[in-house]
Enzyme design. Structure first.
Site, PDB file in Angstrom:
ATOM      1  N   HIS A  30      27.856  74.958  12.497  1.00 40.12           N
ATOM      2  CA  HIS A  30      26.519  74.368  12.554  1.00 40.12           C
ATOM      3  C   HIS A  30      26.057  74.396  14.004  1.00 40.12           C
ATOM      4  CE1 HIS A  30      23.639  70.949  11.080  1.00 40.12           C
ATOM      5  NE2 HIS A  30      23.091  71.664  12.051  1.00 40.12           N
ATOM      6  N   HIS A  32      22.670  76.085  16.273  1.00 39.30           N
ATOM      7  CA  HIS A  32      21.425  76.847  16.366  1.00 39.30           C
ATOM      8  C   HIS A  32      21.423  77.592  17.697  1.00 39.30           C
ATOM      9  CE1 HIS A  32      19.636  74.635  12.925  1.00 39.30           C
ATOM     10  NE2 HIS A  32      20.404  73.658  13.379  1.00 39.30           N
ATOM     11  N   GLU A 213      20.124  64.521   6.828  1.00 37.96           N
ATOM     12  CA  GLU A 213      20.178  64.131   8.241  1.00 37.96           C
ATOM     13  C   GLU A 213      19.289  62.900   8.415  1.00 37.96           C
ATOM     14  OE1 GLU A 213      19.256  65.933  12.714  1.00 37.96           O
ATOM     15  OE2 GLU A 213      18.482  66.967  10.946  1.00 37.96           O
ATOM     16  N   ASP A 291      25.434  71.500  16.892  1.00 38.80           N
ATOM     17  CA  ASP A 291      24.022  71.551  16.501  1.00 38.80           C
ATOM     18  C   ASP A 291      23.165  72.274  17.545  1.00 38.80           C
ATOM     19  OD1 ASP A 291      21.843  71.174  14.882  1.00 38.80           O
ATOM     20  OD2 ASP A 291      21.728  69.010  15.123  1.00 38.80           O
ATOM     21  N   ASP A 292      22.661  71.540  18.532  1.00 35.32           N
ATOM     22  CA  ASP A 292      21.819  72.090  19.601  1.00 35.32           C
ATOM     23  C   ASP A 292      22.358  71.587  20.938  1.00 35.32           C
ATOM     24  OD1 ASP A 292      19.384  73.309  18.034  1.00 35.32           O
ATOM     25  OD2 ASP A 292      19.751  71.348  17.132  1.00 35.32           O
TER      26      ASP A 292
END
Length: 350
Positions: A30, A32, A213, A291-292
């Protein structure tokens, strides 16, 4: 496929320290790619492409990362992505991420990318694909990191736009293993994209989706039932339903949880409140992801460290999270077996 059992670490009850966590073979499922754009690279690409940023310095950028919810993050995220223009830009972005993975014990990645963020700016989808995949290939050769690439549809856009993106991607299907669904969750339920996910599955692509989320448990249920996803991205709102948690545990549906992201976007106020280890102990197939990371203060290793520091995560729990990340990947039987053997070999001496 029959998976090898997980070995116990030599000192299972010890709180996991940085050295143990760094060496732990793990995957990231996961992430990005656009969210790994560090401010320093952002300014470098802005200069290269003569793009004017709304910030004057790296410090200005970092000070803007004071998010109140998912949407406040996305507003900045899409502005920053504007510096990505050329094949070289997408290569540099992806390679920088893989280089970080190589020093954090990540042995396999299945990153997301958002083609609509770029095609809507007039960037040809082939430029995006070519830059990313060339970097992934170099990462495999240079760092030994295997990969699969997942194309995400932006859920705040229409189903028609998603179909158009899938059509544009057809010449590049050999480069991707699956499709996902991301961007603003609230107000955009999974069933909005039921038909395009079926079309993607009919092309032989795997399916994952962000659900639970910020959105309600019904978004998780509908992503599973209507989109027929194989992994739930985030999914932490499943804690609102004992029945749903039990179903996810019984079916061993993976949840790609992102602890620091959940804190930075105010899903939880502090890491001590995060339920990931409780879910792990209940038998849910949870794992750790970043994630980011450029926006949320750390890559996958920092996420593991945060759990050790705030929740006293043990070596045994960390090993199970790493095992879950490997066994939930779309890498294929041979590669999965190799990674599990590598993990067990590490645990035997760590």
């Amino acid at each position: 496929m029959s998976l090898s059992p997980l070995s116990s670490p030599s000192n299972p009850e010890k709180v996991a320290d940085e050295a143990f966590l760094r060496g732990l073979p793990k995957t990231e499922l996961h992430l990005h790619l656009e969210g790994s754009l560090e401010p320093e690279l952002m300014f470098e690409l802005a200069k290269r492409n003569q793009v004017t940023l709304p910030y004057d310095t790296v410090e200005d950028v970092k000070s803007a990362y004071n998010f109140t919810n998912l949407q406040s993050f996305l507003d900045i995220y899409y502005k920053c992505a504007d510096v990505l223009r050329t094949e070289q830009d997408f290569f540099d972005l992806t390679y920088a991420y893989l280089k970080q993975c190589s020093i954090e014990g990540v042995v396999h990645v299945e990153p997301f990318f958002d083609p609509q963020t770029h095609t809507d700016r007039g960037i040809d989808i082939g430029i995006v694909f070519n830059g990313i995949t060339k970097a992934l290939e170099q990462g495999r050769e240079e760092f030994g990191i295997s990969y699969g690439l997942i194309l995400c549809f932006l859920r705040h856009l229409s189903e028609e736009a998603a179909f158009d993106t899938l059509e544009q991607a057809k010449p590049y299907l050999d480069h991707i293993i699956g499709v996902g669904l991301d961007s603003s969750e609230l107000g955009h339920p999974p069933e909005k994209f039921e038909r395009v996910f079926k079309a993607a599955r009919d092309l032989g692509l795997r399916a994952v989706a962000h659900a639970g989320e910020e959105g309600p448990t019904s978004y998780i249920e509908n992503a599973l039932e209507r989109l027929k996803i194989e992994r739930i991205d985030h999914g932490v709102q499943c804690t609102q339903s004992e029945q749903l948690m039990q179903e996810i545990a019984d079916k061993q549906i993976p949840l790609t949880v992102c602890p620091q992201s959940n804190i930075r976007l105010k899903v939880y106020e502090k890491m001590e409140q995060h339920p990931i280890l409780e879910l792990l102990e209940k038998g849910l197939k949870v794992m750790v992801n970043s994630d980011d990371p450029a926006f949320f203060g750390g890559y996958v290793l920092q996420n593991y460290l945060s759990l050790a520091q705030a929740l006293n995560m043990t070596r045994e729990q960390a090993a199970q999270l790493a095992y879950n990340s490997i066994s939930s990947s779309f890498c294929g039987e041979e590669r999965m077996r190799t990674m599990i053997e590598e993990l067990n070999g590490y645990l035997a001496t760590a």
